[in-house]
Structure formats: C-alpha cells, structure tokens
Design a protein around this motif. Structure first.
Motif, mmCIF file in Angstrom:
data_model
loop_
_atom_site.group_PDB
_atom_site.id
_atom_site.type_symbol
_atom_site.label_atom_id
_atom_site.label_comp_id
_atom_site.label_asym_id
_atom_site.label_seq_id
_atom_site.Cartn_x
_atom_site.Cartn_y
_atom_site.Cartn_z
ATOM 1 N N TYR A 172 -4.590 -3.589 -1.827
ATOM 2 C CA TYR A 172 -2.932 -3.725 -1.943
ATOM 3 C C TYR A 172 -2.460 -3.731 -3.621
ATOM 4 O O TYR A 172 -3.154 -4.570 -4.470
ATOM 5 N N ASP B 79 0.904 -1.223 -0.024
ATOM 6 C CA ASP B 79 0.134 0.412 0.017
ATOM 7 C C ASP B 79 0.721 1.151 0.264
ATOM 8 O O ASP B 79 1.467 1.695 0.876
ATOM 9 N N GLU C 293 -8.967 -4.906 3.513
ATOM 10 C CA GLU C 293 -7.981 -3.408 3.108
ATOM 11 C C GLU C 293 -7.931 -4.177 0.749
ATOM 12 O O GLU C 293 -7.886 -5.411 0.428
#
Length: 206
Positions: free
Chosen positions: A191, A44, A189
């Motif tokens: 990425y 990230d 999340e």
C-alpha cells in the motif's frame, strides 16, 4: 492497545487526494474520534481499495468510538470513501515508528492461537533487528487476533522504492516469521501510506 481495521473498496481514485487531505485533517484533531491514539490510512490506487487503522488504549474505548466513525463516514461522499466491506479488531502486540512513512507491506500469517506469543518473541528477538537494518525501513506494527490465530505484520517504509528494494529480504524474513508462529502465509499486500498520524510506541509484552 487495540486496533480497529476497516477495509474499503470501490473508491473513485480520482478523488483520492481530496479524501486523504480530509482524513489527515480529521486525524490531527483529537475530538474527531474520541479515545483514538493513532491513525493509518493505507491506499491501493490501482485496485481502488484502502485500509483505515485506528489505535485505542482499550477494546472498550474502541467499541465506544463506533458512533463517531459512523458520523465521520456521513461527512464523506460514498464515491470518495468507497464501500466499507469489513471491520476487524486486533490486539496491538507491537508498534514502533511509522510517522512519516510513505509505503507499507502487510503480511497475514495464520497459525495456532497458542503460537502467537512465542512467534512474536522470535520476531522481536531475531527477525526484527534484520528488518530494521534494511535501507528505508520506517516502522513496524504487529496485530493479532488471539481467537483465530491470525497475525498481521505491517512494515513501513520511507518510499515505494525502498519497499520494492526490500522485497527479496522480506520474502525470507516473512517465511521465518510464519515458521516461528507454526503458521502459513495467508496473504501479502502493498500500500501507499496516505496518512500516518499520532502513532504512540507500544512495547511488546509477550
């Protein structure tokens, strides 16, 4: 199969491309981490965080490789590698595809440990076929901690645009996966997939 998941933060993202090149070169060498069967590096860039996921056939091979990870870290300046904030071990319930992926979505589901296998079966039989039908789908990895009941579902995509386009469908399918595991969604999340090397397919046996 087992996965070692190391989390990093505080990286200088100006050095990210240099780090990616080094990790990719190391991942392609079978002698860098003895016993390793596959590597993923997820980054990230905005947050300066990253995950390193390394696959092993057995948990003992994973434990035995820890000194090699320490040696590898010593060869990388701290500003480049960042601070390692955690290392967790998961059973790999499923791994299909992934090599060549450019983007990833990591969903964490927490539920009763006894629901991991029934939940995984429903994902494989009902949810996964629908995920595979989405444009840009490149692979999936399912990781589980049977002691805590935590499951991590990593879907891999051919591009950041493909990942973004799948968001609406992913929200629905993620909720179904959590319901199948009698769990709750603990986090999502996203990425960049910086490295995806030597990923051997793992057929779920649950």
């Amino acid at each position: 199969m087992y996965a070692r998941v190391a989390a990093f933060e505080g990286r200088d993202m100006n050095l990210a491309d240099e780090l990616v090149a080094k990790v990719r070169d190391d991942a392609r060498r079978e002698d860098t981490i003895p016993g390793a069967h596959g590597f993923l590096m997820l980054v990230d860039r905005e947050q300066g965080t990253a995950l390193g996921i390394t696959m092993f056939a057995t948990e003992q091979e994973l434990r035995d490789a820890e000194p090699a990870f320490d040696e590898m870290a010593k060869s990388i300046p701290e500003a480049m590698r960042g601070r390692r904030v955690s290392v967790d071990v998961y059973e790999v319930l499923m791994l299909d595809g992934g090599t060549g992926a450019k983007a990833a979505r990591l969903s964490t589901i927490e539920g009763p440990p006894e629901q991991i296998d029934p939940g995984t079966r429903q994902v494989i039989e009902d949810i996964l076929p629908r995920v595979r039908s989405l444009d840009g789908f490149a692979g999936v990895i399912s990781l589980a901690d049977r002691e805590t009941g935590t499951t991590k579902l990593l879907t891999l995509w051919t591009s950041a645009d493909a990942l973004a386009a799948s968001e609406s469908a992913a929200n629905t399918l993620r909720s179904e996966a959590a319901e199948a595991a009698s769990g709750t969604i603990a986090g999502v999340e996203r990425y960049e997939v910086a490295v995806a090397e030597r990923l051997a397919k793992v057929e779920a046996t649950v």
